[in-house]
Motif scaffolding. Structure first.
Motif, mmCIF file in Angstrom:
data_model
loop_
_atom_site.group_PDB
_atom_site.id
_atom_site.type_symbol
_atom_site.label_atom_id
_atom_site.label_comp_id
_atom_site.label_asym_id
_atom_site.label_seq_id
_atom_site.Cartn_x
_atom_site.Cartn_y
_atom_site.Cartn_z
ATOM 1 N N GLY A 94 8.100 63.431 -16.879
ATOM 2 C CA GLY A 94 8.585 62.629 -15.760
ATOM 3 C C GLY A 94 8.062 63.107 -14.415
ATOM 4 N N ARG A 95 7.930 62.153 -13.497
ATOM 5 C CA ARG A 95 7.569 62.491 -12.124
ATOM 6 C C ARG A 95 8.816 62.988 -11.423
ATOM 7 N NH1 ARG A 95 5.642 56.719 -10.208
ATOM 8 N NH2 ARG A 95 7.518 56.238 -11.367
ATOM 9 N N HIS A 96 8.591 63.706 -10.326
ATOM 10 C CA HIS A 96 9.714 64.204 -9.540
ATOM 11 C C HIS A 96 9.589 63.738 -8.108
ATOM 12 C CE1 HIS A 96 10.170 66.881 -12.999
ATOM 13 N NE2 HIS A 96 11.447 66.858 -12.659
ATOM 14 N N GLU A 120 26.307 57.320 -0.806
ATOM 15 C CA GLU A 120 25.319 56.293 -0.462
ATOM 16 C C GLU A 120 23.928 56.654 -0.992
ATOM 17 O OE1 GLU A 120 25.820 53.515 1.692
ATOM 18 O OE2 GLU A 120 27.844 53.909 2.408
ATOM 19 N N VAL A 121 23.488 57.892 -0.751
ATOM 20 C CA VAL A 121 22.150 58.305 -1.189
ATOM 21 C C VAL A 121 22.082 58.333 -2.710
ATOM 22 C CG1 VAL A 121 20.466 60.195 -1.199
ATOM 23 C CG2 VAL A 121 21.638 59.577 0.940
ATOM 24 N N SER A 122 23.082 58.915 -3.357
ATOM 25 C CA SER A 122 23.058 58.970 -4.826
ATOM 26 C C SER A 122 23.158 57.578 -5.429
ATOM 27 C CB SER A 122 24.161 59.884 -5.363
ATOM 28 O OG SER A 122 25.447 59.388 -5.044
ATOM 29 N N GLY A 123 23.818 56.658 -4.745
ATOM 30 C CA GLY A 123 23.898 55.273 -5.224
ATOM 31 C C GLY A 123 22.535 54.603 -5.264
ATOM 32 N N VAL A 124 21.710 54.819 -4.230
ATOM 33 C CA VAL A 124 20.349 54.253 -4.228
ATOM 34 C C VAL A 124 19.525 54.880 -5.344
ATOM 35 C CG1 VAL A 124 18.177 54.119 -2.932
ATOM 36 C CG2 VAL A 124 20.336 53.598 -1.790
ATOM 37 N N LEU A 125 19.624 56.200 -5.496
ATOM 38 C CA LEU A 125 18.863 56.862 -6.558
ATOM 39 C C LEU A 125 19.301 56.358 -7.937
ATOM 40 C CD1 LEU A 125 18.732 60.515 -5.177
ATOM 41 C CD2 LEU A 125 17.032 58.689 -4.925
ATOM 42 N N ASN A 126 20.593 56.196 -8.127
ATOM 43 C CA ASN A 126 21.111 55.687 -9.393
ATOM 44 C C ASN A 126 20.654 54.248 -9.644
ATOM 45 O OD1 ASN A 126 22.787 55.763 -11.790
ATOM 46 N ND2 ASN A 126 24.188 54.430 -10.660
ATOM 47 N N ALA A 127 20.614 53.435 -8.610
ATOM 48 C CA ALA A 127 20.183 52.041 -8.762
ATOM 49 C C ALA A 127 18.743 51.947 -9.263
ATOM 50 C CB ALA A 127 20.337 51.295 -7.436
ATOM 51 N N HIS A 128 17.960 52.991 -9.005
ATOM 52 C CA HIS A 128 16.568 53.028 -9.468
ATOM 53 C C HIS A 128 16.412 53.911 -10.707
ATOM 54 C CE1 HIS A 128 14.640 50.790 -6.190
ATOM 55 N NE2 HIS A 128 15.641 51.256 -5.451
ATOM 56 N N ALA A 129 17.511 54.313 -11.323
ATOM 57 C CA ALA A 129 17.544 55.097 -12.566
ATOM 58 C C ALA A 129 16.963 56.499 -12.409
ATOM 59 C CB ALA A 129 16.851 54.345 -13.700
ATOM 60 N N LEU A 130 17.039 57.082 -11.203
ATOM 61 C CA LEU A 130 16.610 58.455 -11.015
ATOM 62 C C LEU A 130 17.723 59.391 -11.462
ATOM 63 C CD1 LEU A 130 14.601 56.913 -9.115
ATOM 64 C CD2 LEU A 130 14.550 58.997 -7.759
ATOM 65 N N SER A 131 17.340 60.516 -12.024
ATOM 66 C CA SER A 131 18.302 61.527 -12.451
ATOM 67 C C SER A 131 18.210 62.711 -11.482
ATOM 68 C CB SER A 131 17.978 61.986 -13.875
ATOM 69 O OG SER A 131 18.854 63.018 -14.257
ATOM 70 N N ILE A 132 19.306 63.031 -10.823
ATOM 71 C CA ILE A 132 19.319 64.146 -9.883
ATOM 72 C C ILE A 132 19.338 65.446 -10.671
ATOM 73 C CG2 ILE A 132 20.638 65.332 -8.090
ATOM 74 C CD1 ILE A 132 21.586 62.541 -7.169
ATOM 75 N N VAL A 184 9.724 53.190 -12.520
ATOM 76 C CA VAL A 184 10.209 52.997 -11.151
ATOM 77 C C VAL A 184 9.047 52.716 -10.201
ATOM 78 C CG1 VAL A 184 11.294 54.169 -9.191
ATOM 79 C CG2 VAL A 184 12.280 54.365 -11.472
ATOM 80 N N ASP A 185 9.212 51.686 -9.386
ATOM 81 C CA ASP A 185 8.253 51.347 -8.334
ATOM 82 C C ASP A 185 8.604 52.199 -7.120
ATOM 83 O OD1 ASP A 185 7.003 50.213 -6.063
ATOM 84 O OD2 ASP A 185 6.939 48.238 -7.025
ATOM 85 N N LEU A 186 7.778 53.205 -6.840
ATOM 86 C CA LEU A 186 8.067 54.124 -5.748
ATOM 87 C C LEU A 186 8.087 53.432 -4.388
ATOM 88 C CD1 LEU A 186 6.134 57.339 -6.829
ATOM 89 C CD2 LEU A 186 8.591 56.919 -6.895
ATOM 90 N N GLY A 187 7.300 52.380 -4.222
ATOM 91 C CA GLY A 187 7.300 51.627 -2.969
ATOM 92 C C GLY A 187 8.646 50.974 -2.711
ATOM 93 N N VAL A 188 9.216 50.378 -3.734
ATOM 94 C CA VAL A 188 10.526 49.733 -3.606
ATOM 95 C C VAL A 188 11.602 50.786 -3.362
ATOM 96 C CG1 VAL A 188 12.266 48.338 -4.809
ATOM 97 C CG2 VAL A 188 9.837 47.755 -5.008
ATOM 98 N N LEU A 189 11.525 51.908 -4.069
ATOM 99 C CA LEU A 189 12.485 52.988 -3.870
ATOM 100 C C LEU A 189 12.431 53.499 -2.429
ATOM 101 C CD1 LEU A 189 14.526 55.147 -4.760
ATOM 102 C CD2 LEU A 189 12.579 56.503 -5.584
ATOM 103 N N ARG A 190 11.220 53.743 -1.929
ATOM 104 C CA ARG A 190 11.070 54.225 -0.545
ATOM 105 C C ARG A 190 11.634 53.210 0.451
ATOM 106 N NH1 ARG A 190 7.548 58.690 0.162
ATOM 107 N NH2 ARG A 190 6.411 59.179 -1.746
ATOM 108 N N ALA A 191 11.376 51.937 0.215
ATOM 109 C CA ALA A 191 11.896 50.897 1.108
ATOM 110 C C ALA A 191 13.425 50.894 1.101
ATOM 111 C CB ALA A 191 11.349 49.527 0.704
ATOM 112 N N ASP A 192 14.025 51.052 -0.081
ATOM 113 C CA ASP A 192 15.489 51.086 -0.167
ATOM 114 C C ASP A 192 16.057 52.324 0.538
ATOM 115 O OD1 ASP A 192 15.511 48.702 -1.522
ATOM 116 O OD2 ASP A 192 15.987 49.567 -3.479
#
Length: 168
Positions: free
Chosen positions: A85-87, A103-115, A145-153
Motif C-alpha cells: 500500500g501507498r502511504h 472531521e479529518v478522520s471522517g474525510v480519510l475514512n470516506a476515502h477508505a484510508l487506514s490511519i 483511491v484517487d489522490l487528486g480527489v482526496l487532496r481536494a476534499d
C-alpha cells in the motif's frame, strides 16, 4: 514467533516500563515496538512483543499480575498488513476547537484510508493567545483511491474548519 499487542494504562509513576519489560524478559519475549506516554497523569501505551508460541499464554497470565500497577490488555497481532500500500503523511495545524480529529478522520475514512499513526497535541499560541491544535497522521492509501480527489476534499475541509492541512 507469536506477536502480542499489549495496551497498558495506569497512574503515572516511576518503574512502569521496567515492570512490563521485566515480565516480558522473564518469559523470553522480545520488546519490538512501542508508543508510550503520559497524558494528564495517566501513563498509557501500546507495545508489540514477540514470544515463542508455547510461552504466549504464560506471558499473558504473568502480565495480568501487573493489575493494580497497570491495566494490561493483550491482543494477538496479525500479519495482515498491506505491505504494497501507498502511504500518505499529513500535518494539521490550527486554532484548537472540538471536532478537528473527527472531521479529518471522517474525510480519510470516506476515502477508505487506514490511519496507522496519529499524534496530536495542543499548546498555547505564543503570539495570538488561545490554544493551537497540531496533528501528524500517517495513513495507508488503497490503490483504488484517487489522490487528486482526496487532496481536494482535504483542502475543502481545511477551509471549512479553518486549519492548515499539509499533505506529503
Amino acid at each position: 514467533m507469536t506477536t502480542l499487542i499489549l495496551t497498558v494504562a495506569g497512574a503515572d509513576r516511576p518503574g512502569l516500563v521496567a515492570a512490563v519489560a521485566d515480565v516480558v524478559d522473564a518469559h523470553d519475549g522480545n520488546w519490538e515496538n512501542s508508543q508510550l506516554g503520559e497524558l494528564a497523569g495517566t501513563f498509557a501505551g501500546v507495545i508489540e512483543v514477540s514470544v515463542a508460541p508455547e510461552r504466549a499464554a504464560e506471558l499473558e497470565q504473568a502480565l495480568r499480575g501487573l493489575d493494580g500497577l497497570l491495566t494490561v490488555a493483550v491482543h494477538t497481532g496479525s500479519d495482515a498488513a498491506d505491505a504494497d500500500g501507498r502511504h500518505l503523511e499529513l500535518q494539521v495545524l490550527g486554532n484548537d476547537r472540538p471536532g478537528i480529529v473527527r472531521e479529518v478522520s471522517g474525510v480519510l475514512n470516506a476515502h477508505a484510508l487506514s490511519i496507522e499513526e496519529l499524534s496530536t497535541e495542543t499548546r498555547d499560541a505564543a503570539m495570538a493567545g488561545g490554544r493551537l491544535f497540531e496533528a501528524s497522521v500517517r495513513a495507508r492509501v488503497p490503490a483504488s483511491v484517487d489522490l487528486g480527489v482526496l487532496r481536494a476534499d482535504l483542502e475543502r475541509l481545511a477551509t471549512e474548519i479553518q486549519v492548515d492541512i499539509t499533505v506529503a
